[in-house]
Design a protein around this motif. Structure first.
Motif, PDB file in Angstrom:
ATOM      1  N   LYS A   1       0.832  -1.206   0.000  1.00 40.07           N
ATOM      2  CA  LYS A   1       0.000   0.000   0.000  1.00 40.07           C
ATOM      3  C   LYS A   1       0.869   1.261   0.000  1.00 40.07           C
ATOM      4  O   LYS A   1       0.506   2.276  -0.610  1.00 40.07           O
ATOM      5  CB  LYS A   1      -0.950  -0.010   1.198  1.00 40.07           C
ATOM      6  CG  LYS A   1      -2.131  -0.962   1.012  1.00 40.07           C
ATOM      7  CD  LYS A   1      -3.015  -0.997   2.254  1.00 40.07           C
ATOM      8  CE  LYS A   1      -3.795   0.294   2.451  1.00 40.07           C
ATOM      9  NZ  LYS A   1      -4.898   0.435   1.497  1.00 40.07           N
ATOM     10  N   SER A   2       2.001   1.205   0.670  1.00 34.23           N
ATOM     11  CA  SER A   2       2.905   2.367   0.676  1.00 34.23           C
ATOM     12  C   SER A   2       3.477   2.636  -0.704  1.00 34.23           C
ATOM     13  O   SER A   2       3.941   3.748  -0.987  1.00 34.23           O
ATOM     14  CB  SER A   2       4.045   2.147   1.679  1.00 34.23           C
ATOM     15  OG  SER A   2       5.006   1.227   1.180  1.00 34.23           O
ATOM     16  N   LYS A   3       3.433   1.621  -1.565  1.00 36.54           N
ATOM     17  CA  LYS A   3       3.906   1.749  -2.943  1.00 36.54           C
ATOM     18  C   LYS A   3       2.765   2.048  -3.915  1.00 36.54           C
ATOM     19  O   LYS A   3       2.948   2.014  -5.135  1.00 36.54           O
ATOM     20  CB  LYS A   3       4.628   0.470  -3.376  1.00 36.54           C
ATOM     21  CG  LYS A   3       5.881   0.159  -2.560  1.00 36.54           C
ATOM     22  CD  LYS A   3       6.929   1.266  -2.714  1.00 36.54           C
ATOM     23  CE  LYS A   3       8.196   0.944  -1.945  1.00 36.54           C
ATOM     24  NZ  LYS A   3       9.223   2.002  -2.111  1.00 36.54           N
ATOM     25  N   GLY A   4       1.571   2.313  -3.369  1.00 35.25           N
ATOM     26  CA  GLY A   4       0.449   2.700  -4.211  1.00 35.25           C
ATOM     27  C   GLY A   4      -0.425   1.564  -4.691  1.00 35.25           C
ATOM     28  O   GLY A   4      -1.325   1.769  -5.515  1.00 35.25           O
ATOM     29  N   ILE A   5      -0.194   0.358  -4.197  1.00 36.90           N
ATOM     30  CA  ILE A   5      -0.978  -0.810  -4.604  1.00 36.90           C
ATOM     31  C   ILE A   5      -2.165  -0.965  -3.655  1.00 36.90           C
ATOM     32  O   ILE A   5      -2.029  -0.809  -2.438  1.00 36.90           O
ATOM     33  CB  ILE A   5      -0.098  -2.067  -4.619  1.00 36.90           C
ATOM     34  CG1 ILE A   5       0.938  -1.951  -5.749  1.00 36.90           C
ATOM     35  CG2 ILE A   5      -0.932  -3.341  -4.777  1.00 36.90           C
ATOM     36  CD1 ILE A   5       2.019  -3.007  -5.711  1.00 36.90           C
ATOM     37  N   LYS A   6      -3.337  -1.274  -4.212  1.00 38.64           N
ATOM     38  CA  LYS A   6      -4.561  -1.425  -3.432  1.00 38.64           C
ATOM     39  C   LYS A   6      -4.785  -2.901  -3.074  1.00 38.64           C
ATOM     40  O   LYS A   6      -4.267  -3.812  -3.731  1.00 38.64           O
ATOM     41  CB  LYS A   6      -5.759  -0.893  -4.211  1.00 38.64           C
ATOM     42  CG  LYS A   6      -5.630   0.547  -4.677  1.00 38.64           C
ATOM     43  CD  LYS A   6      -5.643   1.530  -3.535  1.00 38.64           C
ATOM     44  CE  LYS A   6      -5.627   2.963  -4.036  1.00 38.64           C
ATOM     45  NZ  LYS A   6      -5.623   3.939  -2.936  1.00 38.64           N
ATOM     46  N   ILE A   7      -5.623  -3.118  -2.051  1.00 37.47           N
ATOM     47  CA  ILE A   7      -5.902  -4.469  -1.553  1.00 37.47           C
ATOM     48  C   ILE A   7      -7.411  -4.706  -1.560  1.00 37.47           C
ATOM     49  O   ILE A   7      -8.177  -3.869  -1.071  1.00 37.47           O
ATOM     50  CB  ILE A   7      -5.376  -4.664  -0.115  1.00 37.47           C
ATOM     51  CG1 ILE A   7      -3.947  -4.108   0.042  1.00 37.47           C
ATOM     52  CG2 ILE A   7      -5.444  -6.132   0.283  1.00 37.47           C
ATOM     53  CD1 ILE A   7      -2.908  -4.803  -0.789  1.00 37.47           C
ATOM     54  N   ALA A   8      -7.822  -5.849  -2.105  1.00 35.66           N
ATOM     55  CA  ALA A   8      -9.241  -6.200  -2.141  1.00 35.66           C
ATOM     56  C   ALA A   8      -9.475  -7.536  -1.437  1.00 35.66           C
ATOM     57  O   ALA A   8      -8.627  -8.428  -1.463  1.00 35.66           O
ATOM     58  CB  ALA A   8      -9.727  -6.299  -3.585  1.00 35.66           C
ATOM     59  N   LEU A   9     -10.629  -7.646  -0.803  1.00 35.18           N
ATOM     60  CA  LEU A   9     -11.077  -8.917  -0.223  1.00 35.18           C
ATOM     61  C   LEU A   9     -11.970  -9.589  -1.244  1.00 35.18           C
ATOM     62  O   LEU A   9     -13.034  -9.072  -1.599  1.00 35.18           O
ATOM     63  CB  LEU A   9     -11.843  -8.664   1.077  1.00 35.18           C
ATOM     64  CG  LEU A   9     -12.400  -9.896   1.796  1.00 35.18           C
ATOM     65  CD1 LEU A   9     -11.252 -10.787   2.268  1.00 35.18           C
ATOM     66  CD2 LEU A   9     -13.259  -9.490   2.977  1.00 35.18           C
ATOM     67  N   ASP A  10     -11.545 -10.738  -1.743  1.00 35.60           N
ATOM     68  CA  ASP A  10     -12.279 -11.429  -2.805  1.00 35.60           C
ATOM     69  C   ASP A  10     -13.349 -12.343  -2.215  1.00 35.60           C
ATOM     70  O   ASP A  10     -13.169 -12.912  -1.137  1.00 35.60           O
ATOM     71  CB  ASP A  10     -11.291 -12.249  -3.643  1.00 35.60           C
ATOM     72  CG  ASP A  10     -11.926 -12.823  -4.894  1.00 35.60           C
ATOM     73  OD1 ASP A  10     -12.848 -12.186  -5.444  1.00 35.60           O
ATOM     74  OD2 ASP A  10     -11.506 -13.904  -5.343  1.00 35.60           O
ATOM     75  N   ASP A  11     -14.460 -12.468  -2.932  1.00 41.16           N
ATOM     76  CA  ASP A  11     -15.509 -13.442  -2.585  1.00 41.16           C
ATOM     77  C   ASP A  11     -15.905 -13.389  -1.113  1.00 41.16           C
ATOM     78  O   ASP A  11     -15.890 -14.396  -0.406  1.00 41.16           O
ATOM     79  CB  ASP A  11     -15.058 -14.858  -2.958  1.00 41.16           C
ATOM     80  CG  ASP A  11     -14.921 -15.023  -4.464  1.00 41.16           C
ATOM     81  OD1 ASP A  11     -15.522 -14.236  -5.208  1.00 41.16           O
ATOM     82  OD2 ASP A  11     -14.198 -15.944  -4.894  1.00 41.16           O
ATOM     83  N   PHE A  12     -16.262 -12.200  -0.666  1.00 43.32           N
ATOM     84  CA  PHE A  12     -16.679 -12.023   0.731  1.00 43.32           C
ATOM     85  C   PHE A  12     -17.846 -12.967   1.061  1.00 43.32           C
ATOM     86  O   PHE A  12     -18.789 -13.109   0.297  1.00 43.32           O
ATOM     87  CB  PHE A  12     -17.115 -10.576   0.963  1.00 43.32           C
ATOM     88  CG  PHE A  12     -17.590 -10.305   2.355  1.00 43.32           C
ATOM     89  CD1 PHE A  12     -16.697 -10.252   3.409  1.00 43.32           C
ATOM     90  CD2 PHE A  12     -18.936 -10.114   2.632  1.00 43.32           C
ATOM     91  CE1 PHE A  12     -17.129  -9.999   4.707  1.00 43.32           C
ATOM     92  CE2 PHE A  12     -19.392  -9.866   3.919  1.00 43.32           C
ATOM     93  CZ  PHE A  12     -18.473  -9.816   4.954  1.00 43.32           C
ATOM     94  N   GLY A  13     -17.732 -13.626   2.217  1.00 45.82           N
ATOM     95  CA  GLY A  13     -18.770 -14.559   2.645  1.00 45.82           C
ATOM     96  C   GLY A  13     -18.483 -15.995   2.299  1.00 45.82           C
ATOM     97  O   GLY A  13     -19.207 -16.894   2.730  1.00 45.82           O
TER      98      GLY A  13
END
Length: 262
Positions: free
Chosen positions: A142-154
């Motif tokens: 994230k400090s390098k500008g990359i985003k994080i997603a949670l896939d297939d919640f649930g």
């Protein structure tokens, strides 16, 4: 899944020959404007046969070396493409297992992020062994500008507690909870409950598996932010002419949408 028995050696050879390639599926906003893509691996076994991830990913999921090799191969192919098709107004979302986030993979992600905004997705079947170490890696990305997603919640391991553990930028809801919500009231109730939890964390949502206008209309009325599915496009290779036409968004409006959502 077909009845062909696939061995790890075959997968390793396919990786080395770049037969496993990154296909992309568009992600749009509620106005159906393109805002990003998800990378979906496809094994081009022959001119007549393309193998889906369910036919080979489970075989190498727990093999750290093969899993890392596939991730490196896909990232290198993406870098080759986007270094000459740079577009910082859209994002590209990539599924990566925690054990594949080695130094080399991290450096490749950072390099790719120079050409197109990178999002990594935390998979529902990822058995994260060292949560603290993984959290440190995510914060570094994230400090390098990359985003994080949670896939297939649930689904699988991606249940509520992970929302507390990791620095997510958005959440994807699996098609299991999306399909037929226009005709199944129980599914709609479940989706609304999930949305309440996700929005408690002030995270935008991508609805996966949107396959018809009726479902899309229900989702837009619920004010879901982003959408992915066959209604908009099937996964396509980077060389496809359809990709060349839909990937040329490079205006201020697209940039503003991207900044607002992710």
């Amino acid at each position: 899944m077909n009845s062909i028995v696939i061995k790890k050696t075959q997968i390793a050879n396919a990786i080395s020959m770049d037969e496993i390639q990154p296909f992309i599926q568009p992600i749009v906003n509620r106005n159906k404007n393109l805002i990003g893509f998800e990378v979906l691996a496809r094994w081009i076994a022959s001119e007549y046969e393309t193998r889906l991830p369910l036919q080979f990913i489970p075989i190498i999921k727990d093999d750290k070396q093969l899993s890392e090799s596939l991730t490196i191969s896909l990232l290198q192919q993406l870098i080759t493409h986007f270094s000459s098709h740079k577009n910082n107004n859209i994002f590209i979302s990539i599924n990566i297992y925690s054990h594949s986030l080695t130094t080399l993979v991290i450096n490749l992600l950072i390099k790719l992020n120079k050409y197109i905004n990178v999002v990594i997705e935390i998979l529902e079947d990822d058995d994260i062994n060292n949560r603290n170490e993984f959290k440190i890696i995510l914060h570094y990305l994230k400090s390098k500008g990359i985003k994080i997603a949670l896939d297939d919640f649930g689904c699988g391991n991606n249940i509520n507690d992970r929302l507390f553990d990791y620095p997510f930028d958005y959440v994807k809801i699996d098609k299991l909870f999306i399909s037929d919500i226009d005709i199944h009231s129980d599914k709609l109730k479940s989706l609304k409950a999930m949305m309440k939890i996700i929005h408690y964390f002030n995270l935008p949502i991508i609805a996966e598996g949107v396959e018809n206008e009726h479902v899309f209309n229900v989702l837009t009325m619920l004010n879901i932010e982003m959408y992915q599915g066959y209604l908009f496009s099937k996964p396509i290779p980077l060389s496809d002419q359809q990709y060349q036409s839909i990937s040329l968004i490079n205006d201020n409006k697209a940039s503003q949408i991207l900044k607002r959502i992710i």
